[in-house]
Scaffold this motif. Structure first.
Motif, PDB file in Angstrom:
ATOM      1  N   ALA A  23       0.834  -1.194   0.000  1.00  0.00           N
ATOM      2  CA  ALA A  23       0.000   0.000   0.000  1.00  0.00           C
ATOM      3  C   ALA A  23       0.873   1.250   0.000  1.00  0.00           C
ATOM      4  O   ALA A  23       1.962   1.268   0.572  1.00  0.00           O
ATOM      5  N   ALA A  24       0.382   2.304  -0.645  1.00  0.00           N
ATOM      6  CA  ALA A  24       1.055   3.602  -0.661  1.00  0.00           C
ATOM      7  C   ALA A  24       0.127   4.615  -0.024  1.00  0.00           C
ATOM      8  O   ALA A  24      -1.019   4.787  -0.458  1.00  0.00           O
ATOM      9  N   ALA A  25       0.607   5.278   1.016  1.00  0.00           N
ATOM     10  CA  ALA A  25      -0.225   6.203   1.778  1.00  0.00           C
ATOM     11  C   ALA A  25      -0.809   7.280   0.874  1.00  0.00           C
ATOM     12  O   ALA A  25      -0.088   7.937   0.127  1.00  0.00           O
ATOM     13  N   GLY A  26      -2.129   7.430   0.949  1.00  0.00           N
ATOM     14  CA  GLY A  26      -2.799   8.461   0.175  1.00  0.00           C
ATOM     15  C   GLY A  26      -3.027   8.110  -1.284  1.00  0.00           C
ATOM     16  O   GLY A  26      -3.582   8.916  -2.036  1.00  0.00           O
ATOM     17  N   ILE A  27      -2.576   6.906  -1.693  1.00  0.00           N
ATOM     18  CA  ILE A  27      -2.712   6.519  -3.107  1.00  0.00           C
ATOM     19  C   ILE A  27      -3.586   5.286  -3.264  1.00  0.00           C
ATOM     20  O   ILE A  27      -4.567   5.293  -4.006  1.00  0.00           O
ATOM     21  N   GLY A  28      -3.231   4.197  -2.590  1.00  0.00           N
ATOM     22  CA  GLY A  28      -4.007   2.975  -2.750  1.00  0.00           C
ATOM     23  C   GLY A  28      -3.444   1.834  -1.939  1.00  0.00           C
ATOM     24  O   GLY A  28      -2.442   1.979  -1.227  1.00  0.00           O
ATOM     25  N   LYS A  29      -4.065   0.665  -2.117  1.00  0.00           N
ATOM     26  CA  LYS A  29      -3.744  -0.474  -1.258  1.00  0.00           C
ATOM     27  C   LYS A  29      -2.648  -1.366  -1.805  1.00  0.00           C
ATOM     28  O   LYS A  29      -2.145  -2.239  -1.087  1.00  0.00           O
ATOM     29  N   ASP A  30      -2.288  -1.198  -3.083  1.00  0.00           N
ATOM     30  CA  ASP A  30      -1.313  -2.119  -3.667  1.00  0.00           C
ATOM     31  C   ASP A  30      -0.615  -1.467  -4.852  1.00  0.00           C
ATOM     32  O   ASP A  30      -0.893  -0.306  -5.201  1.00  0.00           O
ATOM     33  N   LEU A  31       0.270  -2.217  -5.497  1.00  0.00           N
ATOM     34  CA  LEU A  31       1.050  -1.692  -6.623  1.00  0.00           C
ATOM     35  C   LEU A  31       0.142  -1.268  -7.771  1.00  0.00           C
ATOM     36  O   LEU A  31       0.385  -0.237  -8.409  1.00  0.00           O
ATOM     37  N   GLU A  32      -0.889  -2.035  -8.065  1.00  0.00           N
ATOM     38  CA  GLU A  32      -1.760  -1.685  -9.182  1.00  0.00           C
ATOM     39  C   GLU A  32      -2.434  -0.336  -8.943  1.00  0.00           C
ATOM     40  O   GLU A  32      -2.620   0.447  -9.885  1.00  0.00           O
ATOM     41  N   SER A  33      -2.758  -0.047  -7.687  1.00  0.00           N
ATOM     42  CA  SER A  33      -3.334   1.256  -7.361  1.00  0.00           C
ATOM     43  C   SER A  33      -2.329   2.368  -7.614  1.00  0.00           C
ATOM     44  O   SER A  33      -2.681   3.432  -8.133  1.00  0.00           O
ATOM     45  N   THR A  34      -1.076   2.121  -7.248  1.00  0.00           N
ATOM     46  CA  THR A  34      -0.030   3.114  -7.479  1.00  0.00           C
ATOM     47  C   THR A  34       0.181   3.342  -8.965  1.00  0.00           C
ATOM     48  O   THR A  34       0.316   4.476  -9.429  1.00  0.00           O
ATOM     49  N   LEU A  35       0.212   2.251  -9.739  1.00  0.00           N
ATOM     50  CA  LEU A  35       0.387   2.375 -11.192  1.00  0.00           C
ATOM     51  C   LEU A  35      -0.767   3.166 -11.810  1.00  0.00           C
ATOM     52  O   LEU A  35      -0.562   4.011 -12.686  1.00  0.00           O
ATOM     53  N   SER A  36      -1.987   2.892 -11.364  1.00  0.00           N
ATOM     54  CA  SER A  36      -3.145   3.617 -11.885  1.00  0.00           C
ATOM     55  C   SER A  36      -3.068   5.095 -11.535  1.00  0.00           C
ATOM     56  O   SER A  36      -3.386   5.962 -12.365  1.00  0.00           O
ATOM     57  N   PHE A  37      -2.634   5.397 -10.322  1.00  0.00           N
ATOM     58  CA  PHE A  37      -2.482   6.792  -9.880  1.00  0.00           C
ATOM     59  C   PHE A  37      -1.464   7.524 -10.750  1.00  0.00           C
ATOM     60  O   PHE A  37      -1.709   8.642 -11.222  1.00  0.00           O
ATOM     61  N   LEU A  38      -0.315   6.904 -11.008  1.00  0.00           N
ATOM     62  CA  LEU A  38       0.739   7.548 -11.801  1.00  0.00           C
ATOM     63  C   LEU A  38       0.328   7.662 -13.266  1.00  0.00           C
ATOM     64  O   LEU A  38       0.655   8.649 -13.930  1.00  0.00           O
ATOM     65  N   ARG A  39      -0.379   6.672 -13.759  1.00  0.00           N
ATOM     66  CA  ARG A  39      -0.861   6.750 -15.136  1.00  0.00           C
ATOM     67  C   ARG A  39      -1.831   7.921 -15.293  1.00  0.00           C
ATOM     68  O   ARG A  39      -1.814   8.632 -16.310  1.00  0.00           O
ATOM     69  N   GLY A  40      -2.641   8.157 -14.285  1.00  0.00           N
ATOM     70  CA  GLY A  40      -3.554   9.287 -14.324  1.00  0.00           C
ATOM     71  C   GLY A  40      -2.823  10.612 -14.367  1.00  0.00           C
ATOM     72  O   GLY A  40      -3.226  11.541 -15.088  1.00  0.00           O
ATOM     73  N   ILE A  41      -1.726  10.734 -13.606  1.00  0.00           N
ATOM     74  CA  ILE A  41      -0.927  11.963 -13.642  1.00  0.00           C
ATOM     75  C   ILE A  41      -0.321  12.158 -15.025  1.00  0.00           C
ATOM     76  O   ILE A  41      -0.337  13.254 -15.589  1.00  0.00           O
ATOM     77  N   ALA A  42       0.216  11.084 -15.586  1.00  0.00           N
ATOM     78  CA  ALA A  42       0.882  11.186 -16.892  1.00  0.00           C
ATOM     79  C   ALA A  42      -0.091  11.563 -17.999  1.00  0.00           C
ATOM     80  O   ALA A  42       0.290  12.229 -18.975  1.00  0.00           O
ATOM     81  N   GLU A  43      -1.345  11.141 -17.857  1.00  0.00           N
ATOM     82  CA  GLU A  43      -2.332  11.407 -18.902  1.00  0.00           C
ATOM     83  C   GLU A  43      -3.113  12.689 -18.670  1.00  0.00           C
ATOM     84  O   GLU A  43      -3.933  13.080 -19.510  1.00  0.00           O
ATOM     85  N   ALA A  44      -2.864  13.362 -17.547  1.00  0.00           N
ATOM     86  CA  ALA A  44      -3.634  14.559 -17.208  1.00  0.00           C
ATOM     87  C   ALA A  44      -3.301  15.742 -18.105  1.00  0.00           C
ATOM     88  O   ALA A  44      -4.122  16.643 -18.281  1.00  0.00           O
TER      89      ALA A  44
END
Length: 340
Positions: free
Chosen positions: A39-60
């Protein structure tokens, strides 16, 4: 530009390096030392959540350049994220590519346990890997990766630095190969360089052309256009410098020796940091002449090393420039030609 920067348990080493860049920057760390699998604090519970979060930043935003940067286990994440979000550049410093077996053995995606398959599947991705071939762990984590076109040897590039200093230096050299802006690296910080004024460019070209024609028989080498000069773990870009073919120790990324350094007054770094720059340059044993030219007033100041002491002289307006180390004098009419 967007820079995604991945550290280990902390991310403090890269903050000063990237602070001066004109870019959006995201810093992530892995305080539990789980290689970002948990889990990453403030992002999600696992690696896939982190990847989705970063992908959202890159596509913003329609970023012109997306860069992923990391060291050791952070380099593992930089490579993984960079390939999955199709970043333009990935810089991996002494990367770790195979997860330890005790890292969440029952929940990790098998594709992420060893990055070999992902690495081979992205041959066109601009991934640059910096490692020490003398380090057994570096070798163990990278020897199975192919192709190896963008592998760089830390020991060859910065053989005389302690590991912590070398990591900072290699991070700068790696960044310098992909950044859109020219930068210097001074005492652990990165300083973007403003472009020359047209007048400064003309003066540099005048001097460089004259020196090239004077010494075209290969006695000396003239460097300009933001080529780097390394002084210990600092990398500076003087307006122009001259090295001897006999003592020049070149690298793919920098020069290590100079007989003459010529700088233009008006460079933003020169304006507030002139004394520190002079001190750094004079630490070069090979340096004999240091020149500062004011492009607007056409004033010239020169320092010459004599018996290991520096003698300073302000040249009279319109006086020729003597360079004792090169056994020549550049006419003022050449330096300040083409005033238009």
């Amino acid at each position: 530009s967007l820079i995604l920067c991945f550290g280990g348990r902390s991310n403090g080493r890269f903050w000063p390096l990237l602070e001066g860049l004109k870019a959006h920057r995201v810093f992530l760390s892995d305080p539990r030392d789980l290689w970002y699998q948990g889990a990453a604090a403030g992002i999600g519970k696992d690696l896939e959540s982190t990847l989705s979060f970063l992908r959202g930043i890159a596509e913003a935003q329609p970023y012109k350049t997306i860069l992923c940067l990391g060291a050791a286990s952070g380099a593992y994440m930089a490579m993984l994220v960079g390939w999955l979000i199709q970043a333009h550049h990935v810089i991996a410093l002494q990367p770790r590519t195979t997860l330890p077996p005790d890292i969440l053995p029952n929940t990790v995606n098998p594709l992420y346990r060893d990055l070999e398959a992902l690495f081979a599947a992205h041959p066109n991705n601009q991934t640059r890997i910096w490692l020490s071939h003398g380090d057994a762990e570096d070798t163990a984590h990278t020897s199975h990766l192919t192709p190896r076109a963008n592998f760089h040897d830390l020991e060859r590039e910065l053989p005389d630095l302690a590991p912590a200093e070398a990591l900072q230096g290699e991070a700068f050299l790696a960044l310098a190969t992909v950044l859109d802006q020219s930068c210097e690296f001074i005492e652990g910080r990165l300083y973007p360089l403003a472009p020359d004024t047209p007048r400064q460019t003309t003066i540099r070209l005048n001097i460089a052309s004259w020196l090239y024609n004077k010494f075209r028989a290969n006695r000396f080498r003239v460097h300009m256009a933001y080529q780097k000069l390394r002084i210990f773990n600092n990398f500076l870009c003087p307006g122009l410098f001259v090295s001897s073919f006999e003592i020049s120790k070149s690298s793919q990324h920098y020069q290590k020796d100079a007989l003459v350094v010529i700088e233009m007054l008006g460079n933003p770094l020169m304006a507030f940091d002139r004394g520190r720059r002079f001190d750094l340059f004079t630490k070069l044993p090979s340096l004999q002449d240091y020149v500062v030219i004011d492009a607007e007033t056409e004033r010239v100041r020169i320092w010459h090393r004599e018996n290991n002491r520096w003698e300073e002289e302000d040249l009279a307006l319109g006086a020729d420039l003597p360079l004792e180390s090169l056994e020549t004098t550049i006419p003022a009419s050449i330096i300040f030609a083409n005033r238009g």
